[in-house]
Design an enzyme around this catalytic site. Structure first.
Site, PDB file in Angstrom:
ATOM      1  N   TYR A 142       0.824  -1.209   0.000  1.00 11.65           N
ATOM      2  CA  TYR A 142       0.000   0.000   0.000  1.00 11.65           C
ATOM      3  C   TYR A 142       0.863   1.267   0.000  1.00 11.65           C
ATOM      4  O   TYR A 142       0.420   2.314  -0.448  1.00 11.65           O
ATOM      5  CB  TYR A 142      -0.903   0.040   1.233  1.00 11.65           C
ATOM      6  CG  TYR A 142      -2.232  -0.670   1.097  1.00 11.65           C
ATOM      7  CD1 TYR A 142      -2.310  -1.953   0.582  1.00 11.65           C
ATOM      8  CD2 TYR A 142      -3.401  -0.048   1.511  1.00 11.65           C
ATOM      9  CE1 TYR A 142      -3.535  -2.605   0.482  1.00 11.65           C
ATOM     10  CE2 TYR A 142      -4.625  -0.690   1.414  1.00 11.65           C
ATOM     11  CZ  TYR A 142      -4.688  -1.964   0.897  1.00 11.65           C
ATOM     12  OH  TYR A 142      -5.894  -2.593   0.812  1.00 11.65           O
ATOM     13  N   LYS A 192       3.579 -15.245   2.014  1.00 11.46           N
ATOM     14  CA  LYS A 192       3.773 -15.892   0.714  1.00 11.46           C
ATOM     15  C   LYS A 192       5.280 -16.115   0.574  1.00 11.46           C
ATOM     16  O   LYS A 192       5.915 -15.699  -0.405  1.00 11.46           O
ATOM     17  CB  LYS A 192       3.191 -14.998  -0.399  1.00 11.46           C
ATOM     18  CG  LYS A 192       3.072 -15.668  -1.750  1.00 11.46           C
ATOM     19  CD  LYS A 192       2.016 -16.762  -1.832  1.00 11.46           C
ATOM     20  CE  LYS A 192       2.093 -17.476  -3.160  1.00 11.46           C
ATOM     21  NZ  LYS A 192       1.188 -18.658  -3.224  1.00 11.46           N
ATOM     22  N   ASP A 224      -2.608 -18.288   0.212  1.00 12.13           N
ATOM     23  CA  ASP A 224      -3.630 -18.979  -0.593  1.00 12.13           C
ATOM     24  C   ASP A 224      -4.268 -20.112   0.203  1.00 12.13           C
ATOM     25  O   ASP A 224      -5.487 -20.287   0.230  1.00 12.13           O
ATOM     26  CB  ASP A 224      -3.050 -19.471  -1.937  1.00 12.13           C
ATOM     27  CG  ASP A 224      -1.746 -20.244  -1.795  1.00 12.13           C
ATOM     28  OD1 ASP A 224      -1.161 -20.255  -0.688  1.00 12.13           O
ATOM     29  OD2 ASP A 224      -1.308 -20.858  -2.794  1.00 12.13           O
ATOM     30  N   ASP A 248      -6.165  -7.114   4.164  1.00 15.88           N
ATOM     31  CA  ASP A 248      -7.333  -6.476   3.553  1.00 15.88           C
ATOM     32  C   ASP A 248      -8.238  -7.545   2.944  1.00 15.88           C
ATOM     33  O   ASP A 248      -9.447  -7.559   3.176  1.00 15.88           O
ATOM     34  CB  ASP A 248      -6.858  -5.505   2.460  1.00 15.88           C
ATOM     35  CG  ASP A 248      -8.021  -4.853   1.728  1.00 15.88           C
ATOM     36  OD1 ASP A 248      -8.951  -4.390   2.419  1.00 15.88           O
ATOM     37  OD2 ASP A 248      -8.007  -4.824   0.483  1.00 15.88           O
ATOM     38  N   ASP A 252     -12.093  -9.344   4.641  1.00 18.15           N
ATOM     39  CA  ASP A 252     -13.432  -9.327   4.022  1.00 18.15           C
ATOM     40  C   ASP A 252     -14.015 -10.737   4.004  1.00 18.15           C
ATOM     41  O   ASP A 252     -15.213 -10.937   4.259  1.00 18.15           O
ATOM     42  CB  ASP A 252     -13.379  -8.785   2.579  1.00 18.15           C
ATOM     43  CG  ASP A 252     -13.642  -7.278   2.520  1.00 18.15           C
ATOM     44  OD1 ASP A 252     -13.317  -6.582   3.507  1.00 18.15           O
ATOM     45  OD2 ASP A 252     -14.175  -6.805   1.503  1.00 18.15           O
TER      46      ASP A 252
HETATM   47  C1  IPM Z   1     -10.282  -1.518   4.376  1.00 16.55           C
HETATM   48  C2  IPM Z   1     -10.595  -0.847   3.060  1.00 16.55           C
HETATM   49  C3  IPM Z   1      -9.486   0.146   2.747  1.00 16.55           C
HETATM   50  C4  IPM Z   1      -8.190  -0.646   2.606  1.00 16.55           C
HETATM   51  C5  IPM Z   1      -9.723   1.040   1.516  1.00 16.55           C
HETATM   52  C6  IPM Z   1     -11.044   1.755   1.581  1.00 16.55           C
HETATM   53  C7  IPM Z   1      -8.596   2.007   1.324  1.00 16.55           C
HETATM   54  O1  IPM Z   1     -10.771  -1.793   2.069  1.00 16.55           O
HETATM   55  O2  IPM Z   1     -10.144  -0.822   5.385  1.00 16.55           O
HETATM   56  O3  IPM Z   1     -10.187  -2.759   4.388  1.00 16.55           O
HETATM   57  O4  IPM Z   1      -7.904  -1.183   1.525  1.00 16.55           O
HETATM   58  O5  IPM Z   1      -7.449  -0.717   3.585  1.00 16.55           O
HETATM   59 MG    MG Z   2     -10.822  -3.811   2.779  1.00 21.22          MG
END
Ligand code: IPM
Ligand code: MG
Length: 350
Positions: A142, A192, A224, A248, A252
């Site tokens: 990032y 990884k 993975d 990240d 999710d």
């Molecule tokens: C998160 C989001 C952020 C990230 C974005 C909105 C920049 O996806 O907090 O997980 O990628 O960190």
């Molecule tokens: Mg995210």
């Protein structure tokens, strides 16, 4: 009586609606505990682009540094998708994280009994899931340099760089080991290392660090494989530690396992002011329609109380309250299964 200064950065999409609900909980707490909250609001993300031409003003970053905590909604929306990366709402979030040096992003994924049927996984798989992802937040791909899109001999070429030095790995590792010590003493480090040099270093440093935590059992998973294990056997996990981008992605997945992205809170902490925000995004498609689930924002407030006001007891109280409300059948759209025992409610009623 103790005073907690909270900066509210509601942001875009459903951000303002869910923060509004968390603020109601704050007023309740001021009435019933010895905590008092001093609230400030500032423009952030897309709203700040509209009003001030950039997603994060220096003055807002300064305000955040002077506060005890930042409670954040969400950023982004289709109207800003055409902007260059440097100008987008998301850039404001990255800059804020970096300005506050919140290197540790804690994302607990807790399974709520009453949401068993909302999870895409069969109940016997998701049932026992209760783990926390510790994501490195201000380094890795990032923030690594070089990064650009350039034209070489008429061909566009994009470059991003994944970089970690051993100090960055050690400090996020230490946070994860300590959390593991306070839980089941099992830590999975996700990397990884079979392909990337930077990830080989990650593993090496985690192994070195583990000597300082002999009571914690450290295991290494390739990312993975970890993604696969999260959906086939999530209950094996207790604490996971990983870099920025893998964290990240995996968080999710973790959120979805528990029933909905609308349930997961997060805390981003370092030596300075912490940022507390729901893991979900700005969901522009449902913004302003009373459909958003405010639970992730309310649980993020719980994490704020634990980390910035030293009141983990109140954080637990909020988690129990959420449990009770779900057990009583209340559901926003994202966690509803259409069953007759459920009561479908909007954002503010929830
Ligand atoms: C998160 C989001 C952020 C990230 C974005 C909105 C920049 O996806 O907090 O997980 O990628 O960190
Ligand atoms: Mg995210």
């Amino acid at each position: 009586m103790s005073l907690v200064k909270v900066l509210l950065l509601e942001g875009d999409g459903i951000g303002p609606e869910v923060v509004t609900e968390a603020v109601k909980v704050l007023s309740l707490l001021s009435n019933h505990t010895d905590l008092r909250f001093e609230l400030e609001r500032a423009d952030f993300g897309g709203l700040s682009i509209e009003n001030h031409g950039k997603p994060l003003l220096d003055s807002v970053s300064k305000l955040a540094l002077e506060s005890d905590a930042v409670l954040l909604g969400a950023v982004g929306g289709p109207q800003w998708d055409g902007l260059s990366l440097e100008c987008r709402p998301e850039r404001g979030l990255l800059e804020l994280r970096s300005d506050l040096e919140v290197f540790a992003n804690l994302r607990p994924a807790k399974f709520f009994e009453s949401l068993a049927t909302a999870s895409p996984l069969r109940e016997e798989l998701s049932k026992e899931a209760d783990f926390i992802i510790v994501r490195e937040l201000i380094g890795g791909i990032y923030f690594g340099h070089p990064q650009s899109v350039q034209i070489d001999n008429g061909v566009r070429r994009g470059v991003s760089t994944m970089v970690y030095d051993e100090q960055e790995i050690r400090r996020i590792g230490a946070v994860a080991f300590e959390i593991a010590q306070s839980r089941k003493k099992r830590l999975v480090s996700v990397d990884k290392a079979n392909v990337l040099d930077v990830q080989r270093l990650w593993r090496e440093v985690m192994n070195e660090l583990s000597r300082d935590y002999p009571d914690v059992e450290l295991e290494h998973y390739y990312v993975d494989n970890c993604a696969m294990q999260l959906v086939t056997n999530p209950s094996q996990f207790d604490v996971l530690v990983t870099g920025n981008m893998f964290g990240d992605i995996l968080s999710d997945t973790a959120a979805a396992l528990t029933g909905s992205l609308g349930m997961l809170p997060s805390a981003s902490v370092g030596e300075k002011t912490g940022i507390f925000e729901p893991v979900h995004g700005s969901a522009p498609d449902i913004a302003g329609q009373e459909k958003a689930n405010p639970i992730a924002a309310i649980l993020s407030l719980g994490m704020l109380l634990e980390h910035s006001a030293n009141r983990g007891d109140l954080g637990n109280l909020l988690t129990r309250a959420v449990d009770d409300v779900l057990a009583a059948g209340y559901r926003t759209l994202d966690i509803s299964t259409g069953s007759r025992r459920e009561k479908l409610v909007g954002t503010s009623e929830m």
